[in-house]
Design a protein around this motif. Structure first.
Motif, PDB file in Angstrom:
ATOM      1  N   GLN A  60       5.765   2.585   6.226  1.00  0.00           N
ATOM      2  CA  GLN A  60       4.780   3.598   5.865  1.00  0.00           C
ATOM      3  C   GLN A  60       4.037   3.212   4.596  1.00  0.00           C
ATOM      4  O   GLN A  60       2.820   3.414   4.491  1.00  0.00           O
ATOM      5  CB  GLN A  60       5.467   4.951   5.683  1.00  0.00           C
ATOM      6  N   LEU A  61       4.760   2.660   3.646  1.00  0.00           N
ATOM      7  CA  LEU A  61       4.134   2.205   2.406  1.00  0.00           C
ATOM      8  C   LEU A  61       3.103   1.124   2.686  1.00  0.00           C
ATOM      9  O   LEU A  61       1.981   1.163   2.172  1.00  0.00           O
ATOM     10  CB  LEU A  61       5.195   1.692   1.440  1.00  0.00           C
ATOM     11  N   LEU A  62       3.485   0.130   3.485  1.00  0.00           N
ATOM     12  CA  LEU A  62       2.572  -0.978   3.781  1.00  0.00           C
ATOM     13  C   LEU A  62       1.344  -0.483   4.534  1.00  0.00           C
ATOM     14  O   LEU A  62       0.218  -0.932   4.284  1.00  0.00           O
ATOM     15  CB  LEU A  62       3.308  -2.045   4.581  1.00  0.00           C
ATOM     16  N   SER A  63       1.540   0.455   5.440  1.00  0.00           N
ATOM     17  CA  SER A  63       0.413   1.005   6.189  1.00  0.00           C
ATOM     18  C   SER A  63      -0.517   1.792   5.266  1.00  0.00           C
ATOM     19  O   SER A  63      -1.743   1.653   5.323  1.00  0.00           O
ATOM     20  CB  SER A  63       0.931   1.909   7.313  1.00  0.00           C
ATOM     21  N   SER A  64       0.060   2.606   4.393  1.00  0.00           N
ATOM     22  CA  SER A  64      -0.743   3.419   3.484  1.00  0.00           C
ATOM     23  C   SER A  64      -1.493   2.573   2.468  1.00  0.00           C
ATOM     24  O   SER A  64      -2.599   2.931   2.037  1.00  0.00           O
ATOM     25  CB  SER A  64       0.160   4.421   2.756  1.00  0.00           C
ATOM     26  N   SER A  65      -0.928   1.436   2.089  1.00  0.00           N
ATOM     27  CA  SER A  65      -1.548   0.583   1.077  1.00  0.00           C
ATOM     28  C   SER A  65      -2.872  -0.013   1.545  1.00  0.00           C
ATOM     29  O   SER A  65      -3.664  -0.495   0.718  1.00  0.00           O
ATOM     30  CB  SER A  65      -0.581  -0.538   0.676  1.00  0.00           C
ATOM     31  N   ARG A  66      -3.128   0.021   2.832  1.00  0.00           N
ATOM     32  CA  ARG A  66      -4.436  -0.453   3.338  1.00  0.00           C
ATOM     33  C   ARG A  66      -5.584   0.372   2.785  1.00  0.00           C
ATOM     34  O   ARG A  66      -6.731  -0.085   2.774  1.00  0.00           O
ATOM     35  CB  ARG A  66      -4.465  -0.375   4.863  1.00  0.00           C
ATOM     36  N   TYR A  67      -5.278   1.594   2.336  1.00  0.00           N
ATOM     37  CA  TYR A  67      -6.319   2.509   1.878  1.00  0.00           C
ATOM     38  C   TYR A  67      -6.437   2.557   0.359  1.00  0.00           C
ATOM     39  O   TYR A  67      -7.067   3.465  -0.195  1.00  0.00           O
ATOM     40  CB  TYR A  67      -6.045   3.914   2.431  1.00  0.00           C
ATOM     41  N   GLY A  68      -5.857   1.580  -0.329  1.00  0.00           N
ATOM     42  CA  GLY A  68      -5.985   1.526  -1.777  1.00  0.00           C
ATOM     43  C   GLY A  68      -4.891   2.286  -2.500  1.00  0.00           C
ATOM     44  O   GLY A  68      -3.892   2.700  -1.905  1.00  0.00           O
ATOM     45  N   LEU A  69      -5.086   2.467  -3.820  1.00  0.00           N
ATOM     46  CA  LEU A  69      -4.098   3.108  -4.694  1.00  0.00           C
ATOM     47  C   LEU A  69      -2.742   2.406  -4.579  1.00  0.00           C
ATOM     48  O   LEU A  69      -1.684   3.034  -4.597  1.00  0.00           O
ATOM     49  CB  LEU A  69      -3.945   4.599  -4.368  1.00  0.00           C
ATOM     50  N   VAL A  70      -2.789   1.092  -4.453  1.00  0.00           N
ATOM     51  CA  VAL A  70      -1.584   0.321  -4.138  1.00  0.00           C
ATOM     52  C   VAL A  70      -0.525   0.453  -5.228  1.00  0.00           C
ATOM     53  O   VAL A  70       0.658   0.694  -4.939  1.00  0.00           O
ATOM     54  CB  VAL A  70      -1.952  -1.166  -3.926  1.00  0.00           C
ATOM     55  N   LYS A  71      -0.926   0.316  -6.506  1.00  0.00           N
ATOM     56  CA  LYS A  71       0.056   0.407  -7.584  1.00  0.00           C
ATOM     57  C   LYS A  71       0.706   1.778  -7.614  1.00  0.00           C
ATOM     58  O   LYS A  71       1.937   1.906  -7.797  1.00  0.00           O
ATOM     59  CB  LYS A  71      -0.604   0.115  -8.927  1.00  0.00           C
ATOM     60  N   LEU A  72      -0.081   2.810  -7.440  1.00  0.00           N
ATOM     61  CA  LEU A  72       0.447   4.174  -7.446  1.00  0.00           C
ATOM     62  C   LEU A  72       1.460   4.378  -6.327  1.00  0.00           C
ATOM     63  O   LEU A  72       2.534   4.967  -6.527  1.00  0.00           O
ATOM     64  CB  LEU A  72      -0.709   5.165  -7.307  1.00  0.00           C
ATOM     65  N   LYS A  73       1.160   3.866  -5.162  1.00  0.00           N
ATOM     66  CA  LYS A  73       2.035   4.057  -4.013  1.00  0.00           C
ATOM     67  C   LYS A  73       3.322   3.259  -4.148  1.00  0.00           C
ATOM     68  O   LYS A  73       4.403   3.746  -3.782  1.00  0.00           O
ATOM     69  CB  LYS A  73       1.280   3.687  -2.731  1.00  0.00           C
ATOM     70  N   TRP A  74       3.222   2.045  -4.687  1.00  0.00           N
ATOM     71  CA  TRP A  74       4.432   1.263  -4.903  1.00  0.00           C
ATOM     72  C   TRP A  74       5.321   1.911  -5.955  1.00  0.00           C
ATOM     73  O   TRP A  74       6.546   1.910  -5.835  1.00  0.00           O
ATOM     74  CB  TRP A  74       4.090  -0.176  -5.290  1.00  0.00           C
TER      75      TRP A  74
END
Length: 300
Positions: A257-271
């Motif tokens: 889910q994290l990898l899928s969501s990271s396609r939409y940006g805000l990568v640092k926040l999500k990690w």
């Protein structure tokens, strides 16, 4: 022409309710600004304690302050709107009664202002009580697509008063996200906002730690916010708003889910969010450290 009249009047609005001591700290931080041409409009939202009496008596001799009192409690947004309607300044900006302006805030915002920007805000400091954290302390021009991803401005911004009035002020029908909604509408109507890097505002949250942030009321308000601005949201915006909603609900993300969501940006926040849940105990200790210091780690 003296220095004061050469600069436009900035009106600062502040709602308050049952917080005389904290409100005094906020007021003093406004009065200490080096910008010479200000007025402060304090709206007491029908306090049930001695807040009105204490504040009006303490500042009775300062002509820069005007006090208003709501006959019934109508909420912070209605109080802000009343202050903006009563304001005399070309510009308005706000402060919450538990927060503080840092020295030079109004001067910094005014010097950065340009009519090509819809409003100007700054980085800010999140004060946990014993530890402070700087947030969004980088200069950025924020357009509507970025703002609909995440609220990267601030709770408070410097904006032309007539722009706020033209947009009807803060939306009193929202139970939360009123500031986010306000700046989205300002940016949508008048163009990108400017955020300056220097933190000039302190958000004091030490007294609020432990407050429930995933209440049904707040979740309902987020749903209302997304529905209100859905027409202007891309798929990226919707996905990022969904992530924000999951974070309010403390929903754990799986790695796929994290990898899928990271396609939409805000990568640092999500990690960071993902790792926070993976290291849940350490995260809880971190919050306790921020709010109570080292000694607080060993207290229940």
């Amino acid at each position: 022409m003296n220095k004061q009249t050469a600069l436009p009047l900035i009106s600062v609005y502040m709602p308050t309710f049952n917080r005389a001591t904290m409100a005094s700290r906020a007021i003093d931080s406004v009065l200490a600004q080096d910008y010479p041409n200000i007025e402060l409009l304090v709206v007491d939202d029908a306090s049930t304690d001695d807040t009105w009496h204490r504040l009006t008596n303490k500042y009775i001799n300062d002509e820069r302050i005007r006090f208003f009192r709501q006959s019934t409690g109508q909420g912070a947004c209605a109080a802000r709107n009343r202050a903006i309607a009563e304001a005399r300044g070309d510009f308005v900006t706000g402060i919450d009664d538990d927060d503080e302006f840092l020295p030079g805030r109004l001067t910094s915002l005014y010097q950065a202002y340009n009519d090509k920007y819809s409003c100007v805000c700054s980085g800010y400091i999140w004060d946990y009580g014993t530890i402070q954290k700087q947030l969004y302390a980088s200069r950025q021009v924020v357009a509507l697509p970025e703002l609909l991803d995440l609220h990267t401005l601030s709770n408070q911004a410097l904006v032309k008063r007539d722009r706020m009035l033209a947009l009807g002020g803060f939306d009193t029908s929202l139970a939360a996200f009123q500031d986010y909604d306000m700046w989205v509408r300002v940016v949508q109507a008048y163009g990108p906002a400017l955020r300056i890097a220097t933190p000039t505002y302190k958000v004091n949250v030490g007294h609020e730690l432990g407050r429930i942030t995933n209440s049904p009321k707040r979740l309902d308000a987020h749903k209302q916010f997304v529905a209100k601005h859905r027409l202007h949201m891309s798929e990226r915006n919707l996905q990022n708003q969904m992530f924000y909603r999951q974070s309010m609900q403390h929903i754990v993300l799986t790695l796929p889910q994290l990898l899928s969501s990271s396609r939409y940006g805000l990568v640092k926040l999500k990690w960071r969010y993902y790792l926070k849940h993976k290291l849940g105990v350490l995260s809880r200790w971190r919050i306790k450290l921020f709010s109570k210091g080292l000694s607080g780690l060993f207290k229940k």
